[in-house]
Design a protein around this motif. Sequence first.
Motif, PDB file in Angstrom:
ATOM      1  N   GLU A   1       0.876  -1.176   0.000  1.00  0.00           N
ATOM      2  CA  GLU A   1       0.000   0.000   0.000  1.00  0.00           C
ATOM      3  C   GLU A   1       0.913   1.224   0.000  1.00  0.00           C
TER       4      GLU A   1
ATOM      5  N   THR B   1       0.215   4.277   1.837  1.00  0.00           N
ATOM      6  CA  THR B   1       0.078   5.196   2.967  1.00  0.00           C
ATOM      7  C   THR B   1       1.339   5.286   3.855  1.00  0.00           C
TER       8      THR B   1
ATOM      9  N   ARG C   1       0.555  -7.571  -3.078  1.00  0.00           N
ATOM     10  CA  ARG C   1       0.076  -8.333  -1.911  1.00  0.00           C
ATOM     11  C   ARG C   1      -0.064  -9.782  -2.339  1.00  0.00           C
TER      12      ARG C   1
ATOM     13  N   GLU D   1      -2.034 -12.277  -2.248  1.00  0.00           N
ATOM     14  CA  GLU D   1      -3.447 -12.579  -1.937  1.00  0.00           C
ATOM     15  C   GLU D   1      -3.846 -13.904  -2.555  1.00  0.00           C
TER      16      GLU D   1
ATOM     17  N   GLY E   1     -11.033  -9.613  -9.650  1.00  0.00           N
ATOM     18  CA  GLY E   1     -10.721  -8.260  -9.174  1.00  0.00           C
ATOM     19  C   GLY E   1      -9.718  -8.234  -8.029  1.00  0.00           C
TER      20      GLY E   1
ATOM     21  N   ARG F   1      -5.999  -9.245  -7.025  1.00  0.00           N
ATOM     22  CA  ARG F   1      -4.789  -9.682  -7.696  1.00  0.00           C
ATOM     23  C   ARG F   1      -3.592  -9.578  -6.760  1.00  0.00           C
TER      24      ARG F   1
ATOM     25  N   GLN G   1      -2.959   1.560  -7.537  1.00  0.00           N
ATOM     26  CA  GLN G   1      -3.922   2.122  -6.581  1.00  0.00           C
ATOM     27  C   GLN G   1      -3.820   3.641  -6.591  1.00  0.00           C
TER      28      GLN G   1
ATOM     29  N   ASP H   1      -4.718  11.821  -0.570  1.00  0.00           N
ATOM     30  CA  ASP H   1      -4.624  11.994   0.882  1.00  0.00           C
ATOM     31  C   ASP H   1      -4.486  13.467   1.240  1.00  0.00           C
TER      32      ASP H   1
ATOM     33  N   ARG I   1     -12.992  -1.327   8.177  1.00  0.00           N
ATOM     34  CA  ARG I   1     -11.721  -1.398   7.451  1.00  0.00           C
ATOM     35  C   ARG I   1     -10.708  -2.297   8.173  1.00  0.00           C
TER      36      ARG I   1
ATOM     37  N   TYR J   1      -4.410   1.332  11.295  1.00  0.00           N
ATOM     38  CA  TYR J   1      -4.110   2.728  11.641  1.00  0.00           C
ATOM     39  C   TYR J   1      -5.296   3.699  11.585  1.00  0.00           C
ATOM     40  N   TYR J   2      -6.454   3.265  11.107  1.00  0.00           N
ATOM     41  CA  TYR J   2      -7.570   4.227  11.035  1.00  0.00           C
ATOM     42  C   TYR J   2      -8.062   4.601  12.430  1.00  0.00           C
TER      43      TYR J   2
ATOM     44  N   ALA K   1     -14.359  -4.298  -2.555  1.00  0.00           N
ATOM     45  CA  ALA K   1     -14.492  -2.834  -2.529  1.00  0.00           C
ATOM     46  C   ALA K   1     -13.744  -2.188  -3.702  1.00  0.00           C
ATOM     47  N   ILE K   2     -14.394  -1.200  -4.295  1.00  0.00           N
ATOM     48  CA  ILE K   2     -13.783  -0.443  -5.397  1.00  0.00           C
ATOM     49  C   ILE K   2     -12.736   0.511  -4.832  1.00  0.00           C
TER      50      ILE K   2
ATOM     51  N   GLY L   1      -7.421   9.798   3.827  1.00  0.00           N
ATOM     52  CA  GLY L   1      -7.223   9.543   2.399  1.00  0.00           C
ATOM     53  C   GLY L   1      -7.917   8.275   1.974  1.00  0.00           C
TER      54      GLY L   1
ATOM     55  N   GLY M   1      -8.396   1.040  -6.383  1.00  0.00           N
ATOM     56  CA  GLY M   1      -7.641   0.136  -7.246  1.00  0.00           C
ATOM     57  C   GLY M   1      -8.072   0.187  -8.697  1.00  0.00           C
TER      58      GLY M   1
HETATM   59  P1  HAM Z   1      -7.181  -1.007   0.958  1.00  0.00           P
HETATM   60  O1  HAM Z   1      -8.629  -1.076   1.299  1.00  0.00           O
HETATM   61  O2  HAM Z   1      -6.326  -2.113   1.412  1.00  0.00           O
HETATM   62  O3  HAM Z   1      -6.663   0.388   1.526  1.00  0.00           O
HETATM   63  O4  HAM Z   1      -7.015  -0.870  -0.600  1.00  0.00           O
HETATM   64  C1  HAM Z   1      -7.673   0.175  -1.295  1.00  0.00           C
HETATM   65  C2  HAM Z   1      -8.244  -0.342  -2.602  1.00  0.00           C
HETATM   66  O5  HAM Z   1      -7.189  -0.926  -3.378  1.00  0.00           O
HETATM   67  C3  HAM Z   1      -9.269  -1.448  -2.473  1.00  0.00           C
HETATM   68  O6  HAM Z   1     -10.551  -0.913  -2.257  1.00  0.00           O
HETATM   69  C4  HAM Z   1      -9.170  -2.107  -3.857  1.00  0.00           C
HETATM   70  O7  HAM Z   1      -9.847  -1.351  -4.850  1.00  0.00           O
HETATM   71  C5  HAM Z   1      -7.697  -1.989  -4.147  1.00  0.00           C
HETATM   72  N1  HAM Z   1      -7.014  -3.249  -3.776  1.00  0.00           N
HETATM   73  C6  HAM Z   1      -6.450  -3.570  -2.617  1.00  0.00           C
HETATM   74  N2  HAM Z   1      -5.923  -4.815  -2.665  1.00  0.00           N
HETATM   75  C7  HAM Z   1      -6.159  -5.290  -3.906  1.00  0.00           C
HETATM   76  C8  HAM Z   1      -5.877  -6.506  -4.592  1.00  0.00           C
HETATM   77  N3  HAM Z   1      -5.232  -7.518  -4.004  1.00  0.00           N
HETATM   78  N4  HAM Z   1      -6.266  -6.630  -5.886  1.00  0.00           N
HETATM   79  C9  HAM Z   1      -6.911  -5.619  -6.498  1.00  0.00           C
HETATM   80  N5  HAM Z   1      -7.219  -4.453  -5.906  1.00  0.00           N
HETATM   81  C10 HAM Z   1      -6.858  -4.283  -4.628  1.00  0.00           C
HETATM   82  C11 HAM Z   1      -5.368   0.796   1.472  1.00  0.00           C
HETATM   83  O8  HAM Z   1      -4.497   0.245   0.870  1.00  0.00           O
HETATM   84  C12 HAM Z   1      -5.143   2.112   2.182  1.00  0.00           C
HETATM   85  N6  HAM Z   1      -3.704   2.367   2.218  1.00  0.00           N
HETATM   86  C13 HAM Z   1      -5.912   3.215   1.467  1.00  0.00           C
HETATM   87  C14 HAM Z   1      -5.725   4.546   2.094  1.00  0.00           C
HETATM   88  C15 HAM Z   1      -5.073   5.611   1.558  1.00  0.00           C
HETATM   89  N7  HAM Z   1      -6.189   4.924   3.279  1.00  0.00           N
HETATM   90  C16 HAM Z   1      -5.826   6.169   3.508  1.00  0.00           C
HETATM   91  N8  HAM Z   1      -5.150   6.610   2.456  1.00  0.00           N
END
Ligand code: HAM
Length: 426
Positions: A80, A82, A110, A112, A117, A119, A124, A128, A274, A278-279, A295-296, A318, A322
């Motif tokens: 990520e 952040t 990651r 995963e 959707g 991956r 991303q 922020d 979430r 850290y939130y 989640a989108i 922020g 994705g």
């Molecule tokens: P997150 O919910 O882990 O938040 O990821 C944000 C978005 O990234 C997800 O809603 C999704 O659209 C996309 N995403 C995450 N993982 C995957 C995956 N394995 N494959 C496809 N899409 C993915 C964060 O990462 C926080 N750092 C967001 C944030 C920014 N919060 C504050 N500022």
Amino acid sequence: MSKPRLQAPRGTRDFYPEDLRRRDWLFAHFREVARRFGFEEVDAPLVEHAELFIRKAGEEIVDQLYHFTLHERHLALRPEFTPSLARLVMARAGSLRLPLRWFGIPQCWRYERTTRGRRREHYQWNMDVWGEPSVTAEAELIAAVFSLLDRLGLAPGDVRMRVSSRAWLEELLHDRYLAEHPEAFAPLCVVIDKLDKIGPEAVVEQLSDRDGPVGLDPGAAKEAVELLGLRDLEEAARLAPEGSTAVADLRRLFELLDAYGVAERVEFDASVVRGLAYYTGTVFEAFDAGGQLRAICGGGRYDRLLESLGGSPMPAVGFGFGDAVVGELLAEKDLLPEPARGLDDVVFAFGEAERPAAVRLATRLRGEGRSVELVLGSVRLKRALADADRAGAARLLMLGPDELARGVAKARDLATGEERDEPLPG
Ligand code: HAM
């Protein structure tokens, strides 16, 4: 020797030219929305010190880290953006003009379990705001998400945003439990975020596990899970302590979203907590209305991240959005474009005698800013014409002995078939 594996690793993508054109199309929308909201673009290394991402609250994201040790350094591909942003902010904390509005489009990794959707790498879009404690920042960010969705051609009803507040949950659990165990709140949120995946019984079990990081008594654990069923902000307000700042913030947020004209597309939903530790305040996630996809986008307020990394306190909020999930939704709605290559001219010399003139012509056209493919090697006209057509070029410029003698190239408009003379450079 065994044969090398020639497919891309599972869950990762190759980008052929047409895929990259589509990715550029999406990124151009990300950048345009960020520009319209006055955000500046930043980036950071794909590889960071692993400890930047390692937290001890039981988050999935930590277990999914791509990490390795090289020359005794423990490094990781960013899962990520952040934490990297926090590092950037911390390094210049004294000299930044706040509030800071930064965006980026990092590729994140990651490990995963891959599904539709989901991956192992994704891009991303992050927006922020640092240094602004009020929900005016949340409102601006949520409005930016809708602005993007509208630009992509999605209808207002296609995506819903669900909003809640960890601060509200913390207020409710405070007297009953958290006053004595404030450190248990982050792992508690990480566990209840799994509600959809593992069901309420398993969540209660994990929350009340005496050896686990939360250790609620089973009655309180059950109550906490029940709270997540709330969908009505007024009811959430009724349960909250008098003068609840979390409720006041949520109310103010909805008022502001109304001014942005997007309140209809947002709902209070206590089940959104979430999965990242850290939130601290508002949390939000956008979903396709059909509920088919993950989640989108997701985000929220993380006012204590900088402190937890050793910096001075700074409020921040922020989201991450994705490329893969929205790509699935756009494909389903037949909204993915096939952007053209944008090739202007193909320049063709009949023989080697005309090649220097063809090179000079191509060079002049390129100097004028046109996209020019020069036919290389010896190719028949028929083949050059078919190729130019397939590439979507606007013109084919042909140079044979006759044209060279007359100081022109024959320019054929590939859409109409019309031909006219294009003077050669002097
Ligand atoms: P997150 O919910 O882990 O938040 O990821 C944000 C978005 O990234 C997800 O809603 C999704 O659209 C996309 N995403 C995450 N993982 C995957 C995956 N394995 N494959 C496809 N899409 C993915 C964060 O990462 C926080 N750092 C967001 C944030 C920014 N919060 C504050 N500022």
